[in-house]
Enzyme design. Structure first.
Site, mmCIF file in Angstrom:
data_model
loop_
_atom_site.group_PDB
_atom_site.id
_atom_site.type_symbol
_atom_site.label_atom_id
_atom_site.label_comp_id
_atom_site.label_asym_id
_atom_site.label_seq_id
_atom_site.Cartn_x
_atom_site.Cartn_y
_atom_site.Cartn_z
ATOM 1 N N SER A 1 14.986 -14.564 -2.166
ATOM 2 C CA SER A 1 15.726 -13.808 -1.151
ATOM 3 C C SER A 1 14.861 -12.916 -0.277
ATOM 4 C CB SER A 1 16.817 -12.960 -1.815
ATOM 5 O OG SER A 1 17.897 -13.778 -2.221
ATOM 6 N N LYS B 1 15.178 -13.471 3.362
ATOM 7 C CA LYS B 1 16.217 -12.826 4.161
ATOM 8 C C LYS B 1 15.623 -11.813 5.147
ATOM 9 C CE LYS B 1 20.193 -13.275 1.007
ATOM 10 N NZ LYS B 1 19.687 -14.008 -0.162
ATOM 11 N N SER C 1 22.064 -8.793 -1.574
ATOM 12 C CA SER C 1 21.427 -10.085 -1.309
ATOM 13 C C SER C 1 22.471 -11.187 -1.202
ATOM 14 C CB SER C 1 20.414 -10.421 -2.414
ATOM 15 O OG SER C 1 19.415 -11.275 -1.932
#
Length: 393
Positions: free
Chosen positions: A101, A104, A159
């Site tokens: 993640s 991101k 997340s």
């Protein structure tokens, strides 16, 4: 969808966020309105050629009195000065690994400018389709209305892959987001990154590197919205029947959750985990007039919290090494800048500022230019779509 622009609510970590922005002010406080140290005429880090960071093993150039590099088990890591871009030390900085993640951060850099935070949107079933099994979720529900700011807090704190899917749908769709993220990475000089799933979900061929993730984290700190979201420790998220519920940032180095001691001066940024990537973390902290950005990818020792302790050790080393090491590279070294030549239709031909060793699969400058032109057009179309789309309150 209804559109409104209410005043922004305060967040618990705003003081920390402001400290981070002030630390970067000499370079650029906000990328959308300020100058960029990586742009022509901006501040330039005096550093060796980028090839040094392509060497295997740990790279550091200590002077007399420099502290010793701590023992770190991560497959790859990097410590850099966020203002100048100087890389103080690194280990296998360009090793291509799954980012989880932490990818991101690139999604946010790409999509944040396209959607004003006050827009309200009612989520549809189609926007939540295709979320990978086992994904981290914040609880976005079909038929419920959210502000764009709510969705971003879901991305940064929990997340939430569900929030990423909705934001991607609002700005041109899932594949379009991946294409634009790829173009954004190249313009920032992040050439190790291959985007397959914008939320960071394990997907064959999806990789990044400690170098690239540090580039993304540093760029994010220059954006006011990114900085505010990544520094938020706790927030309320809309629930059923107008009953919001609390969410907490999963970056334990920021919150001090689960027995992890919070790091003094931490600005935040983003953590991640998948079974394939292991634990990954991009962290930034401010101390004594300096802001450091550290990336740690997949520690091989200890448990799930080792990523925080190894990041802590590298931050401590970086602050202690101030003025006692020479840089081993620069986060600006591989940036792409527009030059005078233009393609048909007005797109600028993009050229790298420093050429790394040849790597298979890297696009040439023509491909980068085409991707960048596509990304700009997609953002413009998506914004018109978001602002003009009929919908319900």
């Amino acid at each position: 969808m209804t559109i409104g622009f209410p005043s922004r609510t305060a967040v618990s970590a705003c003081a920390t966020c402001v400290a981070g922005l002030l630390a970067l002010a000499p370079a650029a406080a906000v990328a959308r309105t300020g100058t960029d140290p990586g742009a022509p005429g901006g501040v330039r880090a005096a550093a060796p050629q980028p090839a040094l960071l392509y060497r295997s093993g740990t790279q550091v150039r200590p002077r007399a009195g420099a502290p010793r590099i701590p023992a770190v088990s991560a497959l790859s890591w990097l410590v850099a000065d966020a203002r100048t871009g100087e890389v103080l030390a690194a280990h296998d900085a360009h090793r291509r690994l799954p980012p989880a993640s932490t990818l991101k951060t690139l999604f946010a850099l790409t999509v944040l400018p396209a959607l004003p935070s006050g827009i309200r949107h009612e989520v549809t079933e189609a926007e939540l389709a295709g979320i990978g099994p086992g994904s981290s979720l914040v609880g976005v529900a079909e038929g419920r209305t959210y502000q764009i700011a709510d969705l971003w807090r879901g991305v940064f704190l929990n997340s939430g892959n569900d929030a990423v899917h909705v934001l991607a749908a609002l700005t041109g769709g899932w594949r379009n987001a991946a294409v634009r993220m790829q173009a954004k990475a190249r313009t920032l000089g992040a050439r190790d990154t291959q985007v397959r799933s914008p939320d960071g979900y394990d997907t064959p061929g999806q990789v990044s590197s400690a170098y690239d993730l540090a580039v993304f984290g540093r760029a994010g700190l220059r954006d006011a919205d990114f900085s505010r979201y990544c520094a938020t420790a706790e927030a309320m998220f809309p629930g059923a029947g107008d009953r919001p519920y609390g969410i907490r940032n999963t970056n334990r180095l920021l919150t001090g959750a689960d027995g992890v001691k919070p790091y003094p001066g931490l600005i935040g940024v983003k953590n991640g985990y998948t079974s394939n990537a292991g634990n990954t973390l991009v962290a930034a902290a401010h101390r004594g007039g300096r802001t450091l950005v550290v990336t740690v990818m997949n520690p091989q020792a200890g448990g799930g919290f080792t990523v925080y302790e190894e990041t802590r050790a590298l931050l401590d080393w970086g602050f202690g090494a101030a003025g006692r090491v020479d840089p081993v590279g620069s986060l600006d070294a591989l940036r792409v800048k527009p030059v005078s030549a233009r393609l048909p239709g007005g797109a600028a031909v993009l050229a790298p500022e420093g050429d790394p060793p040849a790597r298979p699969g890297w696009p040439g400058t023509g491909a980068i230019a085409a991707a960048a032109g596509l990304g700009a057009g997609a953002v413009a179309l998506a914004l018109r779509f978001a602002l003009g789309r009929p919908g319900r309150s």
